[in-house]
Design an enzyme around this catalytic site. Structure first.
Site, PDB file in Angstrom:
ATOM      1  N   THR A 148       0.854  -1.186   0.000  1.00  0.00           N
ATOM      2  CA  THR A 148       0.000   0.000   0.000  1.00  0.00           C
ATOM      3  C   THR A 148       0.889   1.233   0.000  1.00  0.00           C
ATOM      4  O   THR A 148       1.907   1.263   0.702  1.00  0.00           O
ATOM      5  CB  THR A 148      -0.975   0.100   1.189  1.00  0.00           C
ATOM      6  N   ASP A 150       0.002   3.796   1.314  1.00  0.00           N
ATOM      7  CA  ASP A 150      -0.309   4.499   2.571  1.00  0.00           C
ATOM      8  C   ASP A 150       0.581   4.083   3.743  1.00  0.00           C
ATOM      9  O   ASP A 150       0.594   4.753   4.767  1.00  0.00           O
ATOM     10  CB  ASP A 150      -1.770   4.254   2.957  1.00  0.00           C
TER      11      ASP A 150
HETATM   12  O1  F6P Z   1      -4.335   2.848  -1.854  1.00  0.00           O
HETATM   13  C1  F6P Z   1      -4.944   3.449  -0.725  1.00  0.00           C
HETATM   14  C2  F6P Z   1      -5.582   4.700  -1.151  1.00  0.00           C
HETATM   15  O2  F6P Z   1      -4.584   5.300  -1.872  1.00  0.00           O
HETATM   16  C3  F6P Z   1      -6.123   5.652  -0.118  1.00  0.00           C
HETATM   17  O3  F6P Z   1      -5.194   6.524   0.460  1.00  0.00           O
HETATM   18  C4  F6P Z   1      -7.198   6.362  -0.876  1.00  0.00           C
HETATM   19  O4  F6P Z   1      -8.156   6.937  -0.051  1.00  0.00           O
HETATM   20  C5  F6P Z   1      -7.738   5.263  -1.684  1.00  0.00           C
HETATM   21  O5  F6P Z   1      -6.662   4.419  -2.001  1.00  0.00           O
HETATM   22  C6  F6P Z   1      -8.503   5.666  -2.892  1.00  0.00           C
HETATM   23  O6  F6P Z   1      -8.779   4.562  -3.669  1.00  0.00           O
HETATM   24  P1  F6P Z   1      -9.767   4.541  -4.902  1.00  0.00           P
HETATM   25  O7  F6P Z   1     -10.016   5.940  -5.347  1.00  0.00           O
HETATM   26  O8  F6P Z   1      -9.071   3.724  -5.905  1.00  0.00           O
HETATM   27  O9  F6P Z   1     -11.014   3.904  -4.397  1.00  0.00           O
END
Ligand code: F6P
Length: 370
Positions: A148, A150
């Site tokens: 991730t 994050d």
């Molecule tokens: O990969 C995690 C993340 O980047 C979060 O920080 C973010 O809120 C989310 O993915 C958004 O994901 P998506 O727009 O693909 O649903």
């Protein structure tokens, strides 16, 4: 521990994409091939198994060395990914139009049994590793790989994808310094991070931001504005504020773009815009906002992320070869180790407020909004 008698493994990538996924796939496929194992790639999380009719190759592809040649430096995932459609809580529409969740995980196990695939390497974040844990408890041999941008997965020093996201965000902040300084403006930079502020904290410090707002520290915007005005008073007429999408004011709430629905978590965003308006109003300064969003998920992985991804992939295959299951490969410098998936599933690693990184920000005079 019994030495494995593996002949075939499968790999899937789930959740939001992150730089380094292709490097993991390459590492797994080659490490498996070098043991004489076959490797299969499941498309789009588990959708390849759940919806074979959607795919020209029936949803699962035999991966050979040729498929993974020269992909280690590429962003995204050649297998595709999804952050919808958890097989344990699969959303279906009822005849009356309402939605409900059903458990389709048995279909995954049946597929593995039918195709005589002995084990799964599941590459993903908290959601995917929770699914991996459940599949392991139902009898599937599984090793997880932590992914991730994050960096909010517990029990590993870092996830792959994070370093690339931080490096790119830092470059963006560096560039925004020029405009901030030239125009004597406040630049607000919103980065990803729903519940953990790792990206914001790291790119904010490395990019010399003046304020960093993270979900772990509810912020008081007056503190940020005071700091901007103090800088102005000293002749430093510009400021850069980095905010994580999940940061929230002390007396307020997170900015939600779309509510959670069955099969998909809520979507956050908009805090950058909100605080930019408030800063402009309270300080009278020209203020602009830049949302980095999904730009942080793309691009070529940094060398650090490539190596981490390749080490994770190889270690996942080694783990299966040793007979391990129900574990996640984890980075514990200088080595990788194996942690029980049950210790990882459903947990989130927030930024520890007593960490030296947070203290470093404070020592450098960066406002954390408190
Ligand atoms: O990969 C995690 C993340 O980047 C979060 O920080 C973010 O809120 C989310 O993915 C958004 O994901 P998506 O727009 O693909 O649903």
């Amino acid at each position: 521990m019994v030495k494995s008698s593996i002949r075939r493994i499968a790999i899937c990538t789930g959740g939001g994409d992150a730089p380094g996924l292709n490097a993991v796939i390459r590492s797994v496929v080659i490490s498996a091939a070098n043991r004489g194992w076959e490797c299969y790639g499941i498309h789009d999380g588990f959708n390849g198994i759940l919806f074979p009719e959607r795919y020209a190759d029936d949803g699962v592809i035999r991966l050979t060395r040729a498929h993974v040649r020269n992909i280690g430096h590429l962003g995204g995932t050649i297998l595709g990914s999804t952050n919808k459609g958890n097989p344990l809580h699969f959303p279906i529409r009822m005849p009356d139009g309402s939605m409900r969740e059903i458990d389709r995980s048995d279909e995954i196990l049946q597929y593995f049994a039918k195709k005589e695939i002995d084990a799964l390497v599941s590459v993903g974040g908290d959601g995917s590793l929770t699914i991996a844990d459940a599949l392991h408890k139902k009898g599937l041999r599984v090793v997880g790989v932590p992914k991730t941008i994050d960096n909010d997965l517990d029990k590993t020093m870092t996830t792959f994808g994070f370093d690339t996201a931080v490096a790119f965000a830092t470059e963006c902040i560096d560039r925004l310094h020029s405009t901030a300084q030239s125009h004597q403006r406040v630049m607000v930079v919103e980065v990803m991070g729903r519940y953990a502020g790792w990206i914001a904290l790291h790119c904010g410090i490395s990019g010399n931001a003046h304020s960093i707002l993270i979900p772990e520290i509810p912020f008081d915007l007056d503190k940020v504005v005071d700091q901007i005005m103090a800088r102005d008073a000293e002749g430093r007429m510009y400021s850069v504020v980095v905010v994580a999408e999940g940061a929230a004011p002390k007396d307020g709430h997170q900015e939600i773009v779309a509510e959670a629905e069955i099969g998909h978590a809520e979507r956050l965003g908009g805090v950058g815009d909100r605080i930019a308006r408030a800063i402009a109003e309270r300080s009278g300064k020209d203020t602009r906002v830049v949302v980095l969003g999904h730009l942080l998920r793309g691009g070529s992985p940094t060398a650090f992320d490539r190596i981490a991804a390749m080490r994770f992939g190889a270690a996942a295959v080694r783990g299966l070869d040793k007979g391990l299951s129900g574990v996640m490969v984890s980075l514990a410098f200088p080595n990788v180790e194996y942690i029980a998936l049950s210790e990882v599933a459903g947990r989130m690693k927030a930024v520890p407020l007593d960490s030296d990184t947070v203290q470093t920000a404070r020592d450098l005079g960066i406002c954390l909004g408190d």
